[in-house]
Design a protein around this motif. Structure first.
Motif, PDB file in Angstrom:
ATOM      1  N   GLY A 141       3.781   8.606   0.224  1.00 48.55           N
ATOM      2  CA  GLY A 141       3.202   7.987  -0.954  1.00 48.55           C
ATOM      3  C   GLY A 141       3.997   6.841  -1.540  1.00 48.55           C
ATOM      4  O   GLY A 141       3.540   6.168  -2.474  1.00 48.55           O
ATOM      5  N   ASP A 142       5.206   6.583  -1.037  1.00 46.79           N
ATOM      6  CA  ASP A 142       5.992   5.449  -1.514  1.00 46.79           C
ATOM      7  C   ASP A 142       5.284   4.145  -1.122  1.00 46.79           C
ATOM      8  O   ASP A 142       4.410   4.121  -0.248  1.00 46.79           O
ATOM      9  CB  ASP A 142       7.395   5.500  -0.900  1.00 46.79           C
ATOM     10  CG  ASP A 142       8.387   4.570  -1.594  1.00 46.79           C
ATOM     11  OD1 ASP A 142       7.988   3.875  -2.551  1.00 46.79           O
ATOM     12  OD2 ASP A 142       9.558   4.532  -1.166  1.00 46.79           O
ATOM     13  N   THR A 143       5.682   3.052  -1.758  1.00 51.64           N
ATOM     14  CA  THR A 143       5.081   1.750  -1.462  1.00 51.64           C
ATOM     15  C   THR A 143       5.678   1.169  -0.182  1.00 51.64           C
ATOM     16  O   THR A 143       6.901   1.094  -0.038  1.00 51.64           O
ATOM     17  CB  THR A 143       5.326   0.764  -2.615  1.00 51.64           C
ATOM     18  OG1 THR A 143       4.751   1.316  -3.810  1.00 51.64           O
ATOM     19  CG2 THR A 143       4.691  -0.587  -2.330  1.00 51.64           C
ATOM     20  N   GLU A 169       0.834  -1.197   0.000  1.00 51.92           N
ATOM     21  CA  GLU A 169       0.000   0.000   0.000  1.00 51.92           C
ATOM     22  C   GLU A 169       0.870   1.249   0.000  1.00 51.92           C
ATOM     23  O   GLU A 169       2.083   1.187   0.209  1.00 51.92           O
ATOM     24  CB  GLU A 169      -0.925  -0.008   1.219  1.00 51.92           C
ATOM     25  CG  GLU A 169      -1.869  -1.196   1.269  1.00 51.92           C
ATOM     26  CD  GLU A 169      -2.780  -1.171   2.482  1.00 51.92           C
ATOM     27  OE1 GLU A 169      -2.970  -0.081   3.063  1.00 51.92           O
ATOM     28  OE2 GLU A 169      -3.294  -2.246   2.853  1.00 51.92           O
ATOM     29  N   ALA A 170       0.256   2.392  -0.223  1.00 50.60           N
ATOM     30  CA  ALA A 170       0.991   3.656  -0.243  1.00 50.60           C
ATOM     31  C   ALA A 170       1.227   4.155   1.172  1.00 50.60           C
ATOM     32  O   ALA A 170       0.320   4.126   2.019  1.00 50.60           O
ATOM     33  CB  ALA A 170       0.214   4.709  -1.029  1.00 50.60           C
ATOM     34  N   CYS A 171       2.453   4.601   1.434  1.00 51.89           N
ATOM     35  CA  CYS A 171       2.761   5.234   2.718  1.00 51.89           C
ATOM     36  C   CYS A 171       1.913   6.492   2.855  1.00 51.89           C
ATOM     37  O   CYS A 171       1.890   7.336   1.955  1.00 51.89           O
ATOM     38  CB  CYS A 171       4.251   5.583   2.778  1.00 51.89           C
ATOM     39  SG  CYS A 171       4.705   6.631   4.177  1.00 51.89           S
ATOM     40  N   CYS A 231       8.709   1.943   5.296  1.00 51.94           N
ATOM     41  CA  CYS A 231       8.655   2.784   4.097  1.00 51.94           C
ATOM     42  C   CYS A 231      10.082   3.147   3.694  1.00 51.94           C
ATOM     43  O   CYS A 231      10.799   3.778   4.481  1.00 51.94           O
ATOM     44  CB  CYS A 231       7.855   4.056   4.358  1.00 51.94           C
ATOM     45  SG  CYS A 231       7.982   5.260   3.017  1.00 51.94           S
TER      46      CYS A 231
END
Length: 289
Positions: free
Chosen positions: A253-255, A247-249, A269
């Protein structure tokens, strides 16, 4: 596995329901769960519950001077029933390991200690003092104890060559933090789970100290007042990286990535914690060679 916030809320929930109740019957369904023989478990019967307290991840139910202590481990939980059937339980059947029956001003109650899965780690002790339980005697400082300040944490880190993830999870170093909240704390502090504890500088130590209190404090507030049946879902719903691989952090927004081990996994993350580096996953790296 329940950790400090859930165990604290569970102890408060049980205290509110059980204080003043009298233990009318004890049924040990799985004898492997009972780790003590003196005093005998039958000594609980006829005693009145006077307090319920938390010690790290242990819960201690005090009844007229003796203490029933339990540790829920990975798959244990509690179920409180205010309309018990009075049925006798068969050994080796179902998920119930121990049943405590009570008579109270509000009527009869049953408290079941349950454990799912095949790996049985639920532990129950009957002792005269909670410190007689080896796991409690060996506990490190509680994160919310008055003496646990940033200097105490700095001293712990300076003396350790372990990875910081392991330090946070070690009950003999700091009590109450497990796999899930250590992931959340390290994410909030922007620290790699593989960082060596003694390598953390003063700013990182201060971020870690603040994250311990912010993450656990928020979780405590969220768990407070909830019945036992709602605590697991409440814990999961507020995780930002733990259990969120792929999922997005929510910060950058990183995976969110995962590192798997034999019987557990951690999530982190890369952007927030490892300067973009992907940590080696021992479970899958052999396929990448």
């Amino acid at each position: 596995m329940p950790e400090l916030p859930e165990v604290a809320a569970l102890a408060d929930f049980l205290a509110a329901r059980l204080q003043g109740a009298v233990v009318s019957k004890v049924q040990i369904v799985s004898f492997a769960v009972l780790k003590t023989a003196d005093p005998p478990i039958s000594d609980l019967e006829g005693r009145t519950v006077t307090a319920v307290r938390r010690y790290g991840k242990f819960v201690a139910v005090e009844a007229d001077g003796i203490h029933l202590v339990f540790h829920l481990a990975r798959a244990g939980w509690v179920r409180l029933t205010d309309a018990p059937t009075g049925a006798l339980l068969k050994r080796g059947g179902g998920h119930i390991a121990v049943r405590l029956s009570f008579s109270s001003a509000g009527g009869p109650l049953d408290l079941d200690l349950t454990e799912a899965g095949t790996k049985k780690s639920l532990a129950v002790y009957l002792v005269r003092d909670p410190s007689d339980v080896p796991g409690i005697a060996a506990l490190g400082p509680d994160p919310f104890s008055p003496g646990f300040d940033v200097e105490s944490l700095a001293a712990i880190l300076t003396s350790s060559k372990q990875q910081i993830k392991g330090v946070l999870r070690s009950q003999g170093i700091i009590a109450g933090i497990g796999n899930a909240y250590s992931d959340e704390i390290l994410h909030a502090a922007r620290i790699s789970p593989f960082a060596i504890a003694s390598s953390l500088d003063r700013p990182a130590t201060e971020r870690l100290y603040d994250a311990i209190h912010d993450i656990l404090g928020t979780a405590l507030a969220e768990a407070s007042g909830k019945p036992a049946s709602e605590l697991k879902d409440a814990k999961r719903s507020h995780m930002r990286v733990h259990g969120r691989a792929g999922e997005a952090c929510p910060v950058c927004g990183d995976t969110v990535r995962e590192v798997s081990f034999a019987d557990t996994a951690l999530q982190y993350c890369p952007t927030c914690q490892t300067k973009g580096k992907i940590l080696a996953d021992r479970r899958t790296s052999r396929f990448l060679k």
